[in-house]
Design a protein around this motif. Sequence first.
Motif, PDB file in Angstrom:
ATOM      1  N   MET A   1     -28.850  12.506  -5.319  1.00  0.00           N
ATOM      2  CA  MET A   1     -27.440  12.269  -5.564  1.00  0.00           C
ATOM      3  C   MET A   1     -27.237  12.011  -7.059  1.00  0.00           C
ATOM      4  N   ALA A   2     -26.246  12.677  -7.642  1.00  0.00           N
ATOM      5  CA  ALA A   2     -25.939  12.523  -9.059  1.00  0.00           C
ATOM      6  C   ALA A   2     -25.241  11.188  -9.304  1.00  0.00           C
ATOM      7  N   LYS A   3     -25.502  10.621 -10.461  1.00  0.00           N
ATOM      8  CA  LYS A   3     -24.846   9.377 -10.830  1.00  0.00           C
ATOM      9  C   LYS A   3     -23.393   9.643 -11.205  1.00  0.00           C
ATOM     10  N   LYS A   4     -22.502   8.755 -10.775  1.00  0.00           N
ATOM     11  CA  LYS A   4     -21.082   8.898 -11.049  1.00  0.00           C
ATOM     12  C   LYS A   4     -20.730   8.135 -12.325  1.00  0.00           C
ATOM     13  N   TYR A   5     -20.064   8.818 -13.247  1.00  0.00           N
ATOM     14  CA  TYR A   5     -19.550   8.202 -14.465  1.00  0.00           C
ATOM     15  C   TYR A   5     -18.045   8.430 -14.496  1.00  0.00           C
ATOM     16  N   GLY A   6     -17.335   7.538 -15.143  1.00  0.00           N
ATOM     17  CA  GLY A   6     -15.912   7.731 -15.332  1.00  0.00           C
ATOM     18  C   GLY A   6     -15.058   7.015 -14.312  1.00  0.00           C
ATOM     19  N   LYS A   7     -13.837   7.473 -14.207  1.00  0.00           N
ATOM     20  CA  LYS A   7     -12.825   6.907 -13.322  1.00  0.00           C
ATOM     21  C   LYS A   7     -12.082   8.041 -12.627  1.00  0.00           C
ATOM     22  N   LEU A  34     -15.388  16.009 -17.754  1.00  0.00           N
ATOM     23  CA  LEU A  34     -16.813  16.015 -17.422  1.00  0.00           C
ATOM     24  C   LEU A  34     -16.965  15.439 -16.020  1.00  0.00           C
ATOM     25  N   ASN A  35     -17.597  16.196 -15.150  1.00  0.00           N
ATOM     26  CA  ASN A  35     -17.825  15.775 -13.769  1.00  0.00           C
ATOM     27  C   ASN A  35     -19.335  15.696 -13.529  1.00  0.00           C
ATOM     28  N   THR A  36     -19.876  14.482 -13.495  1.00  0.00           N
ATOM     29  CA  THR A  36     -21.316  14.306 -13.283  1.00  0.00           C
ATOM     30  C   THR A  36     -21.675  14.142 -11.810  1.00  0.00           C
ATOM     31  N   THR A  37     -20.677  14.177 -10.930  1.00  0.00           N
ATOM     32  CA  THR A  37     -20.927  13.932  -9.508  1.00  0.00           C
ATOM     33  C   THR A  37     -21.384  15.204  -8.791  1.00  0.00           C
ATOM     34  N   ASP A  38     -21.713  15.049  -7.517  1.00  0.00           N
ATOM     35  CA  ASP A  38     -22.094  16.178  -6.665  1.00  0.00           C
ATOM     36  C   ASP A  38     -20.892  16.773  -5.933  1.00  0.00           C
ATOM     37  N   LYS A  39     -19.690  16.329  -6.281  1.00  0.00           N
ATOM     38  CA  LYS A  39     -18.468  16.740  -5.597  1.00  0.00           C
ATOM     39  C   LYS A  39     -17.532  17.420  -6.582  1.00  0.00           C
ATOM     40  N   ASP A  40     -16.952  18.557  -6.195  1.00  0.00           N
ATOM     41  CA  ASP A  40     -15.961  19.211  -7.050  1.00  0.00           C
ATOM     42  C   ASP A  40     -14.775  18.284  -7.250  1.00  0.00           C
ATOM     43  N   ALA A  41     -14.291  18.194  -8.479  1.00  0.00           N
ATOM     44  CA  ALA A  41     -13.149  17.338  -8.799  1.00  0.00           C
ATOM     45  C   ALA A  41     -11.862  18.155  -8.669  1.00  0.00           C
ATOM     46  N   LYS A  42     -10.987  17.711  -7.799  1.00  0.00           N
ATOM     47  CA  LYS A  42      -9.649  18.284  -7.654  1.00  0.00           C
ATOM     48  C   LYS A  42      -8.730  17.420  -8.521  1.00  0.00           C
ATOM     49  N   ILE A  43      -8.152  18.009  -9.551  1.00  0.00           N
ATOM     50  CA  ILE A  43      -7.448  17.256 -10.588  1.00  0.00           C
ATOM     51  C   ILE A  43      -5.953  17.559 -10.544  1.00  0.00           C
ATOM     52  N   ALA A  60      -5.853  21.461 -11.427  1.00  0.00           N
ATOM     53  CA  ALA A  60      -7.042  22.119 -11.974  1.00  0.00           C
ATOM     54  C   ALA A  60      -8.248  21.653 -11.164  1.00  0.00           C
ATOM     55  N   GLU A  61      -9.386  22.269 -11.432  1.00  0.00           N
ATOM     56  CA  GLU A  61     -10.611  21.883 -10.737  1.00  0.00           C
ATOM     57  C   GLU A  61     -11.763  21.874 -11.733  1.00  0.00           C
ATOM     58  N   CYS A  62     -12.646  20.899 -11.571  1.00  0.00           N
ATOM     59  CA  CYS A  62     -13.882  20.848 -12.347  1.00  0.00           C
ATOM     60  C   CYS A  62     -15.025  20.780 -11.344  1.00  0.00           C
ATOM     61  N   LYS A  63     -15.822  21.792 -11.302  1.00  0.00           N
ATOM     62  CA  LYS A  63     -16.924  21.872 -10.344  1.00  0.00           C
ATOM     63  C   LYS A  63     -17.909  20.722 -10.534  1.00  0.00           C
ATOM     64  N   ALA A  64     -18.627  20.406  -9.491  1.00  0.00           N
ATOM     65  CA  ALA A  64     -19.636  19.347  -9.525  1.00  0.00           C
ATOM     66  C   ALA A  64     -20.686  19.657 -10.592  1.00  0.00           C
ATOM     67  N   GLY A  65     -21.042  18.635 -11.365  1.00  0.00           N
ATOM     68  CA  GLY A  65     -22.070  18.795 -12.391  1.00  0.00           C
ATOM     69  C   GLY A  65     -21.669  19.715 -13.531  1.00  0.00           C
ATOM     70  N   ARG A  66     -20.375  19.839 -13.779  1.00  0.00           N
ATOM     71  CA  ARG A  66     -19.889  20.760 -14.802  1.00  0.00           C
ATOM     72  C   ARG A  66     -18.869  20.084 -15.721  1.00  0.00           C
ATOM     73  N   ASN A  96      -9.962  13.315  -7.362  1.00  0.00           N
ATOM     74  CA  ASN A  96     -10.499  12.823  -6.088  1.00  0.00           C
ATOM     75  C   ASN A  96     -11.897  12.222  -6.240  1.00  0.00           C
ATOM     76  N   THR A  97     -12.509  12.385  -7.407  1.00  0.00           N
ATOM     77  CA  THR A  97     -13.824  11.814  -7.685  1.00  0.00           C
ATOM     78  C   THR A  97     -13.857  11.346  -9.136  1.00  0.00           C
ATOM     79  N   GLU A  98     -14.852  10.570  -9.490  1.00  0.00           N
ATOM     80  CA  GLU A  98     -14.952  10.042 -10.843  1.00  0.00           C
ATOM     81  C   GLU A  98     -15.187  11.171 -11.847  1.00  0.00           C
ATOM     82  N   ILE A  99     -14.429  11.136 -12.940  1.00  0.00           N
ATOM     83  CA  ILE A  99     -14.569  12.088 -14.040  1.00  0.00           C
ATOM     84  C   ILE A  99     -14.401  11.330 -15.349  1.00  0.00           C
TER      85      ILE A  99
END
Length: 124
Positions: A1-7, A34-43, A60-66, A96-99
């Motif tokens: 599991m990737a570490k989550k950074y951000g808010k 920046l999305n360090t999680t394993d989940k795509d960010a729906k922004i 917009a969307e930021c893919k997981a780990g991208r 929807n996830t930390e970025i």
Amino acid sequence: MAKKYGKKTWLIPDCFLHSVSLNEQVSHEAVCVLNTTDKDAKIKLTLFYEDRDKIDDFYAECKAGRTHHIRLDKIVSQSGKTIEKDVPYAMLVESNTEIVVQYSRLDTSALEMALMTTIAYPVE
């Protein structure tokens, strides 16, 4: 599991998309994600103005780990709106996830280009 950074929520109080470009580079803004999680960010981006109603249907969307650079001169809302130039506004960025969110503005309205960048304000 990737570490989550951000808010999940960020604020950018000083946005301005300039209409003038005197160089080969076009004046523009970008929300850099920046999305360090394993989940795509729906922004979701919500724009606030001094003298008009907010616009809350930019996505917009930021893919997981991208990373993803959301060019604000190119984004189109779900209702077909673009961001109006030469009008100051502020922005709420929700995910929807930390970025991690950085805001950049390239101003080419003078021959000497100006670049401004800052980390957005994270909300708990």
